[in-house]
Design a protein around this motif. Structure first.
Motif, mmCIF file in Angstrom:
data_model
loop_
_atom_site.group_PDB
_atom_site.id
_atom_site.type_symbol
_atom_site.label_atom_id
_atom_site.label_comp_id
_atom_site.label_asym_id
_atom_site.label_seq_id
_atom_site.Cartn_x
_atom_site.Cartn_y
_atom_site.Cartn_z
ATOM 1 N N TYR A 38 0.834 -1.204 0.000
ATOM 2 C CA TYR A 38 0.000 0.000 0.000
ATOM 3 C C TYR A 38 0.874 1.262 0.000
ATOM 4 O O TYR A 38 0.623 2.196 -0.758
ATOM 5 C CB TYR A 38 -0.913 -0.011 1.215
ATOM 6 N N CYS A 39 1.890 1.280 0.838
ATOM 7 C CA CYS A 39 2.792 2.440 0.886
ATOM 8 C C CYS A 39 3.496 2.638 -0.450
ATOM 9 O O CYS A 39 3.649 3.769 -0.922
ATOM 10 C CB CYS A 39 3.810 2.267 2.006
ATOM 11 N N PHE A 40 3.941 1.565 -1.070
ATOM 12 C CA PHE A 40 4.589 1.640 -2.373
ATOM 13 C C PHE A 40 3.639 2.193 -3.424
ATOM 14 O O PHE A 40 4.007 3.049 -4.235
ATOM 15 C CB PHE A 40 5.099 0.249 -2.774
ATOM 16 N N SER A 45 1.778 6.760 -6.731
ATOM 17 C CA SER A 45 0.699 7.644 -7.182
ATOM 18 C C SER A 45 1.041 9.109 -6.959
ATOM 19 O O SER A 45 0.837 9.947 -7.837
ATOM 20 C CB SER A 45 -0.603 7.320 -6.437
ATOM 21 N N VAL A 46 1.583 9.416 -5.789
ATOM 22 C CA VAL A 46 1.967 10.798 -5.494
ATOM 23 C C VAL A 46 3.084 11.253 -6.432
ATOM 24 O O VAL A 46 3.060 12.379 -6.939
ATOM 25 C CB VAL A 46 2.378 10.932 -4.010
ATOM 26 N N THR A 47 4.040 10.380 -6.703
ATOM 27 C CA THR A 47 5.126 10.714 -7.620
ATOM 28 C C THR A 47 4.598 10.958 -9.029
ATOM 29 O O THR A 47 5.010 11.909 -9.696
ATOM 30 C CB THR A 47 6.179 9.592 -7.635
ATOM 31 N N ALA A 48 3.681 10.118 -9.491
ATOM 32 C CA ALA A 48 3.108 10.291 -10.832
ATOM 33 C C ALA A 48 2.335 11.601 -10.939
ATOM 34 O O ALA A 48 2.439 12.315 -11.944
ATOM 35 C CB ALA A 48 2.192 9.111 -11.162
ATOM 36 N N ILE A 49 1.581 11.949 -9.909
ATOM 37 C CA ILE A 49 0.849 13.211 -9.910
ATOM 38 C C ILE A 49 1.817 14.391 -9.911
ATOM 39 O O ILE A 49 1.628 15.369 -10.631
ATOM 40 C CB ILE A 49 -0.113 13.271 -8.704
ATOM 41 N N TRP A 50 2.884 14.292 -9.119
ATOM 42 C CA TRP A 50 3.869 15.367 -9.047
ATOM 43 C C TRP A 50 4.572 15.558 -10.387
ATOM 44 O O TRP A 50 4.750 16.680 -10.854
ATOM 45 C CB TRP A 50 4.875 15.070 -7.945
ATOM 46 N N VAL A 51 4.969 14.463 -11.029
ATOM 47 C CA VAL A 51 5.634 14.550 -12.330
ATOM 48 C C VAL A 51 4.692 15.140 -13.367
ATOM 49 O O VAL A 51 5.087 15.995 -14.165
ATOM 50 C CB VAL A 51 6.156 13.162 -12.773
ATOM 51 N N HIS A 52 3.442 14.720 -13.380
ATOM 52 C CA HIS A 52 2.461 15.264 -14.314
ATOM 53 C C HIS A 52 2.270 16.765 -14.088
ATOM 54 O O HIS A 52 2.194 17.541 -15.040
ATOM 55 C CB HIS A 52 1.128 14.541 -14.169
ATOM 56 N N TYR A 53 2.212 17.178 -12.818
ATOM 57 C CA TYR A 53 2.059 18.590 -12.505
ATOM 58 C C TYR A 53 3.270 19.390 -12.976
ATOM 59 O O TYR A 53 3.123 20.464 -13.552
ATOM 60 C CB TYR A 53 1.866 18.766 -10.997
ATOM 61 N N LYS A 54 4.461 18.854 -12.746
ATOM 62 C CA LYS A 54 5.680 19.553 -13.167
ATOM 63 C C LYS A 54 5.737 19.688 -14.682
ATOM 64 O O LYS A 54 6.144 20.721 -15.198
ATOM 65 C CB LYS A 54 6.934 18.828 -12.660
ATOM 66 N N LYS A 55 5.346 18.649 -15.400
ATOM 67 C CA LYS A 55 5.373 18.704 -16.864
ATOM 68 C C LYS A 55 4.320 19.653 -17.411
ATOM 69 O O LYS A 55 4.544 20.316 -18.419
ATOM 70 C CB LYS A 55 5.161 17.309 -17.457
ATOM 71 N N SER A 56 3.175 19.733 -16.757
ATOM 72 C CA SER A 56 2.103 20.572 -17.283
ATOM 73 C C SER A 56 2.300 22.050 -16.956
ATOM 74 O O SER A 56 1.716 22.907 -17.607
ATOM 75 C CB SER A 56 0.746 20.113 -16.751
ATOM 76 N N THR A 57 3.122 22.369 -15.962
ATOM 77 C CA THR A 57 3.340 23.771 -15.601
ATOM 78 C C THR A 57 4.668 24.308 -16.114
ATOM 79 O O THR A 57 5.041 25.431 -15.778
ATOM 80 C CB THR A 57 3.290 23.950 -14.069
ATOM 81 N N ARG A 58 5.356 23.521 -16.925
ATOM 82 C CA ARG A 58 6.636 23.959 -17.463
ATOM 83 C C ARG A 58 6.416 25.103 -18.449
ATOM 84 O O ARG A 58 5.515 25.061 -19.277
ATOM 85 C CB ARG A 58 7.341 22.792 -18.172
ATOM 86 N N ARG A 59 7.256 26.118 -18.370
ATOM 87 C CA ARG A 59 7.139 27.238 -19.296
ATOM 88 C C ARG A 59 7.686 26.850 -20.660
ATOM 89 O O ARG A 59 8.702 26.171 -20.773
ATOM 90 C CB ARG A 59 7.934 28.425 -18.784
#
Length: 64
Positions: A38-40, A45-59
């Motif tokens: 469960y922890c894994f 999931s948190v890492t995937a959301i963070w990466v998606h957020y970083k890619k979508s907010t890139r200038r």
């Protein structure tokens, strides 16, 4: 997004129910294995959301 929220809610309810069912049994390793998985999964999931957020907010630099 609503499907993800409902899925996470169901997963948490099942995890808590199984945890209460196994807390006094002799097979504590199953509870540990389940909690580790469960922890894994949550960390992934948190890492995937963070990466998606970083890619979508890139200038994007304007091309000349």
């Amino acid at each position: 997004m609503i499907y993800i929220a409902v899925g996470l809610l169901i997963a948490h309810v099942v995890l808590i129910a199984i945890g209460f069912g196994l807390r006094n049994s002799e097979e504590q390793w199953v509870l540990g294995l389940m909690f580790g998985g469960y922890c894994f999964a949550i960390l992934g999931s948190v890492t995937a959301i963070w990466v998606h957020y970083k890619k979508s907010t890139r200038r994007v630099e304007p091309s000349c």
